[in-house]
Design a protein around this motif. Sequence first.
Motif, PDB file in Angstrom:
ATOM      1  N   ARG A  15       0.843  -1.191   0.000  1.00 22.70           N
ATOM      2  CA  ARG A  15       0.000   0.000   0.000  1.00 22.70           C
ATOM      3  C   ARG A  15       0.878   1.241   0.000  1.00 22.70           C
ATOM      4  O   ARG A  15       2.061   1.201   0.321  1.00 22.70           O
ATOM      5  CB  ARG A  15      -0.889   0.023   1.243  1.00 22.70           C
ATOM      6  N   CYS A  56       0.280  -8.889   7.566  1.00 21.84           N
ATOM      7  CA  CYS A  56      -1.066  -8.769   8.120  1.00 21.84           C
ATOM      8  C   CYS A  56      -1.749 -10.134   8.084  1.00 21.84           C
ATOM      9  O   CYS A  56      -1.744 -10.805   7.048  1.00 21.84           O
ATOM     10  CB  CYS A  56      -1.875  -7.759   7.305  1.00 21.84           C
ATOM     11  N   VAL A  58      -4.811 -10.820   7.973  1.00 19.35           N
ATOM     12  CA  VAL A  58      -6.064 -10.826   7.217  1.00 19.35           C
ATOM     13  C   VAL A  58      -5.801 -10.807   5.710  1.00 19.35           C
ATOM     14  O   VAL A  58      -6.187 -11.717   4.984  1.00 19.35           O
ATOM     15  CB  VAL A  58      -6.963  -9.635   7.619  1.00 19.35           C
ATOM     16  N   CYS A  59      -5.109  -9.775   5.220  1.00 18.40           N
ATOM     17  CA  CYS A  59      -4.868  -9.660   3.773  1.00 18.40           C
ATOM     18  C   CYS A  59      -3.552 -10.299   3.335  1.00 18.40           C
ATOM     19  O   CYS A  59      -3.304 -10.443   2.142  1.00 18.40           O
ATOM     20  CB  CYS A  59      -4.891  -8.190   3.351  1.00 18.40           C
ATOM     21  N   GLY A  79      -5.680  -1.011   6.872  1.00 16.80           N
ATOM     22  CA  GLY A  79      -6.719  -1.256   5.894  1.00 16.80           C
ATOM     23  C   GLY A  79      -7.698  -2.338   6.303  1.00 16.80           C
ATOM     24  O   GLY A  79      -8.880  -2.287   5.967  1.00 16.80           O
ATOM     25  N   CYS A  80      -7.207  -3.313   7.058  1.00 16.77           N
ATOM     26  CA  CYS A  80      -8.063  -4.432   7.461  1.00 16.77           C
ATOM     27  C   CYS A  80      -8.780  -4.188   8.788  1.00 16.77           C
ATOM     28  O   CYS A  80      -9.739  -4.898   9.110  1.00 16.77           O
ATOM     29  CB  CYS A  80      -7.245  -5.719   7.550  1.00 16.77           C
ATOM     30  N   LYS A  81      -8.334  -3.203   9.547  1.00 15.86           N
ATOM     31  CA  LYS A  81      -8.950  -2.942  10.855  1.00 15.86           C
ATOM     32  C   LYS A  81     -10.456  -2.711  10.746  1.00 15.86           C
ATOM     33  O   LYS A  81     -11.241  -3.337  11.476  1.00 15.86           O
ATOM     34  CB  LYS A  81      -8.260  -1.759  11.525  1.00 15.86           C
ATOM     35  N   PRO A  82     -10.941  -1.853   9.845  1.00 15.93           N
ATOM     36  CA  PRO A  82     -12.399  -1.682   9.741  1.00 15.93           C
ATOM     37  C   PRO A  82     -13.107  -2.907   9.174  1.00 15.93           C
ATOM     38  O   PRO A  82     -14.285  -3.134   9.450  1.00 15.93           O
ATOM     39  CB  PRO A  82     -12.553  -0.471   8.816  1.00 15.93           C
ATOM     40  N   ARG A  83     -12.381  -3.710   8.419  1.00 16.16           N
ATOM     41  CA  ARG A  83     -13.003  -4.903   7.826  1.00 16.16           C
ATOM     42  C   ARG A  83     -13.352  -5.941   8.882  1.00 16.16           C
ATOM     43  O   ARG A  83     -14.270  -6.742   8.687  1.00 16.16           O
ATOM     44  CB  ARG A  83     -12.048  -5.521   6.790  1.00 16.16           C
ATOM     45  N   VAL A  84     -12.603  -5.944   9.985  1.00 16.28           N
ATOM     46  CA  VAL A  84     -12.882  -6.926  11.048  1.00 16.28           C
ATOM     47  C   VAL A  84     -13.701  -6.290  12.173  1.00 16.28           C
ATOM     48  O   VAL A  84     -13.798  -6.841  13.270  1.00 16.28           O
ATOM     49  CB  VAL A  84     -11.568  -7.526  11.599  1.00 16.28           C
ATOM     50  N   HIS A  85     -14.276  -5.100  11.892  1.00 16.19           N
ATOM     51  CA  HIS A  85     -15.156  -4.414  12.843  1.00 16.19           C
ATOM     52  C   HIS A  85     -14.467  -4.183  14.197  1.00 16.19           C
ATOM     53  O   HIS A  85     -15.057  -4.381  15.257  1.00 16.19           O
ATOM     54  CB  HIS A  85     -16.451  -5.197  13.042  1.00 16.19           C
ATOM     55  N   ASN A  86     -13.194  -3.760  14.097  1.00 13.78           N
ATOM     56  CA  ASN A  86     -12.409  -3.392  15.278  1.00 13.78           C
ATOM     57  C   ASN A  86     -12.222  -4.551  16.255  1.00 13.78           C
ATOM     58  O   ASN A  86     -12.004  -4.348  17.440  1.00 13.78           O
ATOM     59  CB  ASN A  86     -13.035  -2.190  15.997  1.00 13.78           C
TER      60      ASN A  86
END
Length: 304
Positions: A15, A56, A58-59, A79-86
């Motif tokens: 990124r 990371c 997640v990604c 980038g993945c923090k909001p994807r896992v709903h914190n």
Amino acid sequence: MTLNNPLFDDTRGNRDVDPPQNEESTDVVELVNDPVQTASKPTGTVLSSVRELLECPVCLNAMYPPIHQCSNGHTICSGCKPRVHNRCPTCRHELGNIRCLALEKVAASFALPCKYKEFGCIGIYPYYNKPEHESQCSYKPYNCPYAGSECPVVGDISYLVNHLKEDHKVDMHNGSTFNHRYVKSNPQDVENATWMLTVFSCFGHFFCLHFEAFQLGMAHVYIAFLRFMGDDSEAKNYSYSLEVGGNGRKMVWQGVPRSIRESHRKIRDSFDGLIIQRNMALFFSGGDRNELKLRVTGRIWKEQ
């Protein structure tokens, strides 16, 4: 843990990054290391462990500031923090606003080879500068320009030219002028016209001529355009013209070829080429309007 500018490969996506920020904005959880255990590990093992820390969960991409961390020490990229709903994907604890500045500082101590080194790049770049370099690296491979399928092949220009010839059976021509006929029966079915690709070699470079049918809003049209097999900075040194006509009429297009760095679909959907309405194409074809017979002529030249 002391690391003297170690090198390791990072071939995953990256990124845009910013350097580590001031520590006042977030909480900090420091990494605790055992110097005795670290000293006893072979260098390769240490580097492998650090690489895992910077990945990371997640990604699976390399992480760049801000790197977030839960209270149990598990990290995740911004980038993945909001994807896992914190919620921490490892232990499910709330992530909060804990920033892992220690890991960010560890990453800043690395210098890494470009991920395109197998294509010839020999540069070594600081961890936080590597993504910017790789986005502009002249050794970055090109995607196959064949538009009729989602071909996954990548490589340098000479490799792709041979791939187009051998695997896609694309017509190859030498010279800067061309004269092509496109003939299709039942042109009322826009999908029946599909598309065609021809490769030209001139001025020491290769160019791709595309011709296809597509739908522009509710209208069925044909489009022809040229792509340069190389980077955009070189493509701008050339111009081309296309001409199609019949029954005493003609249409002319002049433009600059776009680099194959840009996708075929992006160029087509920007309408950057010779666009022929179906009714006009059938008029050019003459006859009983039941068959598409278009003659497209063109020329490529180098700007002074």
